[in-house]
Each structure stands twice: as C-alpha cells, then as structure tokens.
Write an enzyme that holds these catalytic residues in place. Sequence first.
Site, PDB file in Angstrom:
ATOM      1  N   LYS A  69       0.805  -1.222   0.000  1.00  0.00           N
ATOM      2  CA  LYS A  69       0.000   0.000   0.000  1.00  0.00           C
ATOM      3  C   LYS A  69       0.842   1.279   0.000  1.00  0.00           C
ATOM      4  O   LYS A  69       0.412   2.303  -0.523  1.00  0.00           O
ATOM      5  CB  LYS A  69      -0.963   0.005   1.199  1.00  0.00           C
ATOM      6  CG  LYS A  69      -2.047  -1.057   1.102  1.00  0.00           C
ATOM      7  CD  LYS A  69      -3.033  -0.952   2.253  1.00  0.00           C
ATOM      8  CE  LYS A  69      -4.133  -1.993   2.147  1.00  0.00           C
ATOM      9  NZ  LYS A  69      -5.152  -1.863   3.207  1.00  0.00           N
ATOM     10  N   ASP A 106     -10.338   2.274   1.640  1.00  0.00           N
ATOM     11  CA  ASP A 106     -10.521   1.779   3.013  1.00  0.00           C
ATOM     12  C   ASP A 106     -11.208   2.824   3.890  1.00  0.00           C
ATOM     13  O   ASP A 106     -12.092   2.497   4.695  1.00  0.00           O
ATOM     14  CB  ASP A 106      -9.174   1.413   3.638  1.00  0.00           C
ATOM     15  CG  ASP A 106      -8.583   0.131   3.078  1.00  0.00           C
ATOM     16  OD1 ASP A 106      -9.368  -0.759   2.689  1.00  0.00           O
ATOM     17  OD2 ASP A 106      -7.343   0.011   3.035  1.00  0.00           O
TER      18      ASP A 106
END
Length: 276
Positions: A69, A106
């Site tokens: 990420k 997210d």
Amino acid sequence: MSSTTKRAAVLGSPIAHSLSPVLHRAAYEALGLTHWSYDRFEVDESGLPGFLEGLDASWAGLSLTMPLKRAIIPLLDSVSDTAASVEAVNTVVFTEDGRRLGDNTDIPGMLAALRERGVDKVESAAVLGAGATASSALAALSRICTGPVTAYVRSASRAAEMRGWGKRLGVEVRVADWAEAAEALRAPLVIATTPAGATDPLAAEIPAGPGTLFDVLYEPWPTDLAARWSARGGAVVGGLDLLVHQAVLQVERMTGRAPAPLAAMRAAGEQALAAR
C-alpha cells in the site's frame, strides 16, 4: 458491454486467502460484465515495479494489500488526497492513456460501513491498536468524530506514531496504555484494529448498554469481543462489512459502473467464509 476483455486483480504477499476475487467477480456477474476478469497475484515490494511494467492495455485496475500500500506510491502518476493523508494506496485505476491513479477506498469504506449501522457522528471514540489500519481509522474518525479519540497502544513508539497521525489528520488523539484497554469499551464508538485474539481478554469487561463496536477482523468471526458485544445489546460492524464496502468503491472506480451490487458482493463473501 463490448467484447474487449478487461482485467483487474489483487496484489500482495501473502495473498492466497484474499476474498477480493470472490467479491469483485460477484460484482461483475451481477453487472453483466461478462468480459471482465479478476485474479490474485503473489507480489512483494521487490516484484512490484516489474509486475506493473508487464501490464498491457487490457488492465483496468488493481487492488493492493500488505505490504504494497505504501510501496506503490512512487510508481503512480497521481494519488488522491484521501490516500495521501495516510500514505496508503489500496486501489489503482489505469486510464485509457496509460496513467496510473492511486486511491484509498478503506477510509470511505469504513465510513460507509458505519453509516449502514446508523453511525454518522460521534462525540468521542476509542481505537484499539496502532498499526496501518489504525491510521485509516483515525482518518475516518476525522470526518465523523467531534471530540477526542483515545488510542490504546502497547509501546511508547506506537503512542508517538498515533499522536503524529492525529496531528496530521486534524484529530485530537489521546494515548493510553494497553493495560487500560477495558476503559475503551465505554466509548460510544470503539474501533478494534488488532490481530486475531488480541481483544479476547476484553470480552468479559464489556459494560451494560455498550455503543458501537467496529472490529476490522473477518476471520475468525465473530471474535469473542464482537460476540459478547452483540449479546449485551451493542451494535457491531465487522471486517467483512469493511471489506465489502471498500470493494464496492473499487468496482465503481475500475468499471465506471455505479452503484456496485453491495448485496450480491456481501452474500458472496459470506458464502466464501462459511465454506472455509
């Protein structure tokens, strides 16, 4: 839908147990995207640049999990403000002219999962843990929490990290030792970001009439804390809720089709977990 094949996938290491293919394929089926495919690939930081260079024009997007990420960011053409705020990209969309756009679903996924349970504003909150998910939790709380957030951590270095994230995200973060974590359970919203088993000892400490628990785990489920919380009448948001809501946003960004089929994706995820 044209007959041109479009591809997407989730990358990470380890990746074998990712539910992303189940969720995205369910979405494609419900949307009638018969020429779309979604796979999983075991890729670590060292292999990421080469993987990206090997992609052709059929690729629409990528989902990224740990440990990629942050590693993906220098390889992108642009990064959304949301992703930049936590230095984490979990979604890459490829444009027709070949540009790589990074985003983070997210954080809005957390907000959507909470909103689904009727939580759109709280006066205070508690976060259990201080890893990467905890920073996303703080980013989400920066949009709905009007007061302080107390983070319960195990070390001074983690405490410093959470204070740093709070300052960066505009959240008033108070830090407490993990030994006092039972106090967290009295907050109107508790977000547990810890590994499996870490919160089990707290299950016996839940007060009467608890608020909302957001436990980001989805396997094993329910956790001891989530099961006892629900039994005591509190609202529970689980890791599968988060996974589905962030995947809904990924599908919409990658395919350009909205709304993505939330119910079908959740049902597919529940079925896949039940079969494990």
